[in-house]
Scaffold this motif. Structure first.
Motif, PDB file in Angstrom:
ATOM      1  N   PRO A 261       0.789  -1.320   0.112  1.00  0.00           N
ATOM      2  CA  PRO A 261      -0.109  -0.040  -0.100  1.00  0.00           C
ATOM      3  C   PRO A 261       0.836   1.242  -0.067  1.00  0.00           C
ATOM      4  N   ALA A 262       0.237   2.480   0.121  1.00  0.00           N
ATOM      5  CA  ALA A 262       0.950   3.723  -0.005  1.00  0.00           C
ATOM      6  C   ALA A 262       1.802   3.756   1.378  1.00  0.00           C
ATOM      7  N   GLY A 263       2.698   4.630   1.228  1.00  0.00           N
ATOM      8  CA  GLY A 263       3.684   5.005   2.389  1.00  0.00           C
ATOM      9  C   GLY A 263       5.108   4.353   2.334  1.00  0.00           C
ATOM     10  N   VAL A 264       5.430   3.836   0.942  1.00  0.00           N
ATOM     11  CA  VAL A 264       6.741   3.340   0.935  1.00  0.00           C
ATOM     12  C   VAL A 264       7.858   4.454   1.008  1.00  0.00           C
ATOM     13  N   ALA A 265       9.022   4.069   1.263  1.00  0.00           N
ATOM     14  CA  ALA A 265       9.799   5.085   1.550  1.00  0.00           C
ATOM     15  C   ALA A 265      10.121   6.270   0.636  1.00  0.00           C
ATOM     16  N   ALA A 266       9.913   6.292  -0.505  1.00  0.00           N
ATOM     17  CA  ALA A 266      10.252   7.505  -1.342  1.00  0.00           C
ATOM     18  C   ALA A 266       9.257   8.330  -0.997  1.00  0.00           C
ATOM     19  N   ASN A 267       8.135   7.923  -0.520  1.00  0.00           N
ATOM     20  CA  ASN A 267       6.860   8.809  -0.734  1.00  0.00           C
ATOM     21  C   ASN A 267       6.415   9.540   0.865  1.00  0.00           C
ATOM     22  N   HIS A 268       7.899   9.445   1.415  1.00  0.00           N
ATOM     23  CA  HIS A 268       7.841  10.196   2.790  1.00  0.00           C
ATOM     24  C   HIS A 268       8.603  11.367   2.510  1.00  0.00           C
ATOM     25  N   GLU A 269       8.486  12.521   3.426  1.00  0.00           N
ATOM     26  CA  GLU A 269       9.437  13.733   3.481  1.00  0.00           C
ATOM     27  C   GLU A 269      10.051  14.152   5.008  1.00  0.00           C
ATOM     28  N   PRO A 270      10.961  13.681   4.940  1.00  0.00           N
ATOM     29  CA  PRO A 270      12.105  13.327   3.979  1.00  0.00           C
ATOM     30  C   PRO A 270      11.924  11.952   3.644  1.00  0.00           C
ATOM     31  N   PRO A 271      12.523  11.221   2.869  1.00  0.00           N
ATOM     32  CA  PRO A 271      12.176   9.738   2.356  1.00  0.00           C
ATOM     33  C   PRO A 271      12.713   9.323   3.466  1.00  0.00           C
ATOM     34  N   ALA A 272      12.089   7.922   3.815  1.00  0.00           N
ATOM     35  CA  ALA A 272      12.232   6.925   4.851  1.00  0.00           C
ATOM     36  C   ALA A 272      13.130   5.847   4.447  1.00  0.00           C
ATOM     37  N   TRP A 273      14.065   6.073   3.918  1.00  0.00           N
ATOM     38  CA  TRP A 273      15.030   4.961   3.207  1.00  0.00           C
ATOM     39  C   TRP A 273      15.657   4.083   4.398  1.00  0.00           C
ATOM     40  N   LEU A 274      15.716   2.952   4.221  1.00  0.00           N
ATOM     41  CA  LEU A 274      16.251   1.902   5.330  1.00  0.00           C
ATOM     42  C   LEU A 274      17.723   2.352   5.570  1.00  0.00           C
ATOM     43  N   VAL A 275      18.007   2.290   7.036  1.00  0.00           N
ATOM     44  CA  VAL A 275      19.244   2.833   7.421  1.00  0.00           C
ATOM     45  C   VAL A 275      19.846   1.496   8.574  1.00  0.00           C
ATOM     46  N   PRO A 276      20.963   1.387   8.732  1.00  0.00           N
ATOM     47  CA  PRO A 276      21.558   0.575   9.727  1.00  0.00           C
ATOM     48  C   PRO A 276      20.957   0.959  10.989  1.00  0.00           C
ATOM     49  N   GLY A 277      20.673  -0.126  11.798  1.00  0.00           N
ATOM     50  CA  GLY A 277      20.047   0.168  13.011  1.00  0.00           C
ATOM     51  C   GLY A 277      18.475   0.353  12.948  1.00  0.00           C
ATOM     52  N   MET A 278      17.868   0.425  12.014  1.00  0.00           N
ATOM     53  CA  MET A 278      16.330   0.506  11.745  1.00  0.00           C
ATOM     54  C   MET A 278      15.736  -0.703  12.246  1.00  0.00           C
ATOM     55  N   SER A 279      14.593  -0.643  12.871  1.00  0.00           N
ATOM     56  CA  SER A 279      13.746  -1.663  13.360  1.00  0.00           C
ATOM     57  C   SER A 279      12.413  -1.674  12.689  1.00  0.00           C
ATOM     58  N   LEU A 280      12.301  -2.819  11.889  1.00  0.00           N
ATOM     59  CA  LEU A 280      10.875  -2.754  11.007  1.00  0.00           C
ATOM     60  C   LEU A 280       9.703  -3.652  11.797  1.00  0.00           C
ATOM     61  N   SER A 281       8.682  -3.453  11.612  1.00  0.00           N
ATOM     62  CA  SER A 281       7.579  -4.407  12.121  1.00  0.00           C
ATOM     63  C   SER A 281       6.302  -4.311  11.289  1.00  0.00           C
ATOM     64  N   ILE A 282       6.004  -5.260  10.627  1.00  0.00           N
ATOM     65  CA  ILE A 282       4.853  -5.479   9.743  1.00  0.00           C
ATOM     66  C   ILE A 282       3.663  -5.959  10.638  1.00  0.00           C
ATOM     67  N   SER A 283       2.562  -5.453  10.361  1.00  0.00           N
ATOM     68  CA  SER A 283       1.416  -6.241  11.223  1.00  0.00           C
ATOM     69  C   SER A 283       0.259  -6.217  10.153  1.00  0.00           C
TER      70      SER A 283
END
Length: 301
Positions: A261-283
């Motif tokens: 769905p909407a909200g992938v990294a490029a479509n945030h301001e600033p872009p939310a590209w993955l960076v080391p140390g980031m924790s992701l959770s998908i529900s």
């Protein structure tokens, strides 16, 4: 009934999560699919998820529900490591541009037919495994509902698709956006190592009343970046599988990743590209939570 692949005492095998007790006293256990005292229906099956899929997860769940479980084949869930539930799929077929809210956000014209790509099975990692990236790239997360194929499907009619689905799980279609843009195609950008987190378990298809009515969210470091519903799919699961099976045979254990769905990294301001140390959770509603952390890859490719 939640089907998993897990590791215990250095060995990986298939299992089933079962809950004993009620309310605050409830404890999750794993029925060990390799234990000598495992339920009768499992005695003639290899303790591997693909073997269970070939048998039929819905039929297996019904049989297990009717059998007494010997306590000796139970392991506390807290004592095992959950792996990708299907660590060796035949292939992953992804659907691009398949959410209406995502198309609206990017002002992209909806495609007239599904846009598909192939993702290698070697990209699969499990819950809590590390997503390894080159921080110089623009790498995005993509929360997706994954459909597990239960039997060979070739040129099938959408009205018959339900007969070919054995279950559902969560998939993160990690993608290198700058590769996709540079190449004008998906192969390289979708097929980097560790770019296919999957899990934590598979639910049999009949445990989900309507797969097109499930809340789907993704958070990074606790901040929600995707928040939608599978009702936003442009091409529904029956349409996707009808289309894909007209292009290629689908086999038991293949995965259909149904889009994000909407909200992938490029479509945030600033872009939310993955960076080391980031924790992701998908529900995804009814399917649990898939968690992974991001770290720097050891060898840039």
């Amino acid at each position: 009934m939640r089907f998993i692949t897990f590791e215990h005492a250095g060995l990986a095998r298939a299992g089933v999560i079962t809950t004993l007790g009620q309310d605050k006293d409830a404890v999750d256990y794993v029925v060990d699919g390799a234990h000598p005292l495992r339920p009768a229906v499992l005695q003639d099956l290899q303790p591997a998820m693909l073997a269970w899929i070939n048998y039929g997860l819905q039929a297996l769940a019904r049989r297990l529900a009717s059998e007494l479980i010997n306590d000796q084949c139970l392991l506390p869930l807290s004592a095992v490591t959950i792996l990708a539930p299907l660590p060796n799929p035949g292939k992953i077929v992804g659907a691009a541009f398949n959410y209406r809210d995502g198309l609206l956000q990017t002002k992209r014209t909806p495609p007239e037919q599904p846009v598909i790509f192939i993702k290698s099975a070697s990209t699969i990692i499990g819950p809590e495994d590390m997503i390894r990236i080159n921080p110089a790239n623009h790498v995005t997360y993509e929360a997706e509902l994954a459909v597990i194929i239960g039997k060979q499907a070739l040129k099938i009619d959408r009205r018959d698709v339900a007969d070919y689905i054995c279950g559902y799980t969560i998939f993160n279609d990690v993608s290198v956006t700058n590769y996709v843009k540079h190449d004008g195609g998906f192969v390289r950008g979708k097929n980097q190592k560790t770019s296919g987190p999957l899990g934590p378990w598979i639910l049999p298809a009949d445990a989900i009343v309507d797969p097109h009515d499930l809340a789907i969210t993704l958070a990074a470091n606790g901040v929600r970046l995707q928040d939608s519903s599978t009702s936003q799919m442009l091409f529904r699961i029956d349409e996707l599988i009808e289309f894909i099976s007209a292009q290629m045979p689908l086999e038991p254990g293949d995965i259909i990743a149904t889009g994000t769905p909407a909200g992938v990294a490029a479509n945030h301001e600033p872009p939310a590209w993955l960076v080391p140390g980031m924790s992701l959770s998908i529900s995804i509603e009814k399917l649990g939570v898939l968690r992974n952390k991001v770290e720097r890859e050891h060898n840039h490719v």
